[in-house]
Design an enzyme around this catalytic site. Sequence first.
Site, PDB file in Angstrom:
ATOM      1  N   ARG A  45     -90.350 -95.001 111.290  1.00 33.71           N
ATOM      2  CA  ARG A  45     -90.405 -93.552 111.086  1.00 33.71           C
ATOM      3  C   ARG A  45     -90.433 -92.743 112.381  1.00 33.71           C
ATOM      4  NH1 ARG A  45     -94.365 -91.488 106.246  1.00 33.71           N
ATOM      5  NH2 ARG A  45     -93.560 -92.732 104.538  1.00 33.71           N
TER       6      ARG A  45
ATOM      7  N   HIS B 117     -83.169 -93.466 102.113  1.00 35.68           N
ATOM      8  CA  HIS B 117     -84.469 -93.035 102.640  1.00 35.68           C
ATOM      9  C   HIS B 117     -85.387 -92.638 101.494  1.00 35.68           C
ATOM     10  CE1 HIS B 117     -86.759 -92.027 106.246  1.00 35.68           C
ATOM     11  NE2 HIS B 117     -87.144 -90.899 105.678  1.00 35.68           N
TER      12      HIS B 117
ATOM     13  N   TYR C 217     -79.594 -73.382  99.049  1.00 34.25           N
ATOM     14  CA  TYR C 217     -78.844 -72.232  99.533  1.00 34.25           C
ATOM     15  C   TYR C 217     -78.023 -72.544 100.788  1.00 34.25           C
ATOM     16  CZ  TYR C 217     -82.013 -69.644  96.479  1.00 34.25           C
ATOM     17  OH  TYR C 217     -82.713 -69.191  95.395  1.00 34.25           O
TER      18      TYR C 217
END
Length: 824
Positions: A40, A86, A130
């Site tokens: 990570r 993921h 968006y």
Amino acid sequence: MSSDVPEPTNVDAARIETARIEDEMEQSYIDYAMSVIAGRALPDVRDGLKPVHRRILYAMHEEGVTSGSGHRKSSSIVGETMGNFHPHGDKAIYDSLVRMAQDFSMRYPLVDGQGNFGSVDGDPPAAMRYTEARMAPIAEELLADIDMDTVDFSANYDDRLQEPDVLPAAFPNLLVNGSSGIAVGMSTNIPPHNLGEIIDATVELIDNPDATVEDLMDHVKGPDFPTGANIVGHNAVHAAYKTGRGRIRVRAEYEVEERETGSDRIVITELPYQTNKARMVEKIADAVNDGSIEGIRDLRDESDRDGIRIVVELKQNAMVEVVKNQLLESFLEKTFGVINLALVDGQPKVLSLKETLRHYVDHRKEVVRRRSRYELEAAEDRAHILEGRLTALENADDVVDIIRDAEDRDDAKADLQAAYDFSGDQVDHIVRMQLGSLTSMEAAEIEDEYEEVEARIERLNEILGDESELLAVIKEELLEIKDEYDDERRTSFIEDTDEVTREDLIAEEDVVVVVTEQDYVKRMPVSRFDAQNRGGKGIIGGDIKEGDRVSKVFRANTHDYLLCFTNQGQVYRLKTYEIPEMSRTARGKSAVNLLELDDGEEITAVVNTDDFEDGECLSMVTRDGYVKRTAASEFDNILSTGIIAAKLEDGDELVDVKVTDGTTDLLVATRGGRAIRFDESEAREMGRNARGVRGVELRGDEVAGMVAAEPGTDRDLLTVTRNGYGKRTPLSEYRKQSRNGYGLVDIKTGDRNGPVTSVKAVGRDDDLVIMSEGGQIMRIRAADISEVGRNTMGVKVMEVEEEDSVASVDVIPDASEVPDESNE
């Protein structure tokens, strides 16, 4: 665990293992930590990416969301990444996608975003439904040749798909775009750099494997932040590149615009990396409102799509340097802590610049080698097919007859193999050949292709067989990327003028310092006091505590280093600005908070060390008339507890100290109104612990002060008495005598005048600051005090109350050149 644990009694129990809980917790924590480190938080040294970034780019690659395609909804990209590679929260994936699209976070953005992806003001991006995104062209260079067996793949989290362990990375992305992350027990913070500089350094390392960090720094000047700004000094950068750790000071880009109105302004156009502009402007405004920063009239953020522009309007006649330094200390300068920590073979390691580039070059060697093998196999397969086709063309009639006579396609293949020893792949291609390919033009094209393939095979064998050729390919590809994507450096270097100190934040101005017998001290700007006519009462200069009285007043500059001499013969060093600035009516601060004074110890003389020059001495006089000179160099290193300046006899006190250069005369004045002038050389130079020699014969009198008089000077001797009377007399009227004489009459004392309080050398253009023991202070022009002969009474200088008296006097030089400011 105890050794008497019962043995398992059945098959299920036999599978239970006993273990110490400490050992299990330790191993579990290590496993967790390594999972976070490798899976990570830390980037791989080879491609400079963390797993989440690598998976986002690979998912976009797999979905065909490249720079040449249309933009795709960010939610679609996040969904593909999360579903296939993921298995973590969509917010973490979207945040990573957003950062790769921010041109103020990434030096070379890897994602081309469309929509609101946040701002340098800290505004959050729009929701993923968006915004739209696609790969930036430079990101495709990280994935170039990934389908040519250049890197290893592993199964994804549910074993449905394969994902790359690392990307081919055609440029050193770790250094180019940098990285930051916090793992368990460690963190990384790698600054971004200029692509062209990093590629040049990589080429340098390829050409010269023994190159040092200094050699590489001929190409890599330092970090190149996307927000520009300035790096202060080079030493920290060198340390970071050499050790992998360092602290780099980054300063905003600004300029001071001087305007005819006298109201200057500071215009900020670039900010340190990762500075939140809106928050910074807000904090500056807060600092102005609470008085932490003075001199700012207005603050505006005029930034637009063309760049940053923050305007700091200054008050008229504000101290520009002070305001600028205050902004630098708290707002316009940040420290970037470099920790060049990355994964090397799955293990975290802090790397120098050379080590980072060396690991990248090793990675590219492996990528190019594997790609070359892949291409070689493909080229050899193609050459094999072309060889068969050429053989078929040379024997076209016979081949056609064999195929035509065969019962079916399989018989035709078998007959051709028997006749010409074709391989299975060759005969498959031959039986599928169209008749049109038997033309002479088609035959020529096949021959040309065969020659090209043979040349390519030869070249690939050269690359695989000769490492220098392999490195040449790496260099060539790096330089091609440089030609395509290199741009101008954004971050500049400025000289390290040392860190902003407290002194830089203090306005440089002349002040009056007041000291009382009970060791209260304060400073006030000289500009607070207008020059008054002589004979006045002055104004309140301090709230003197009952039983206390003013013992000393002197002028200094806030940036001066002062040597404070006490009545007990000690000397202390003090910066003027360390004395608290207070109002006229304030009592002051106890000097024990500034100087470690003993009981009964008072400051009686102050010398400015900025006046020192080589070969100069400090000439001292005591109340009992002893005079001595000590080299100024002996006062270079003064402890916080002070050092001895003069050895005193019992009951004697140090009265005055002057800076002399060996050519001046000393004029010692007594409280009884007498004065003696002699050459300073008559008092030989002595050490700090010496008592000195007799300078004046007192006959029951006491020394009031001393003046250093240059031969031929046109200055006057100012004498002020306890009751506020005084006079000016040309120093030339005091003839030179031998030391230890009785001297001449300087001023008539007596009931009206009282004893002499202070003597000073003054010029007509000087001003005087006079303070009474009760705290009244006044500023007058020296020229207003009559110039008279020696043996006279003098005139009224300051009106003092019946129970008050003059405590101290000091000179404000060249007052005609000091701007006259209004009295508060």
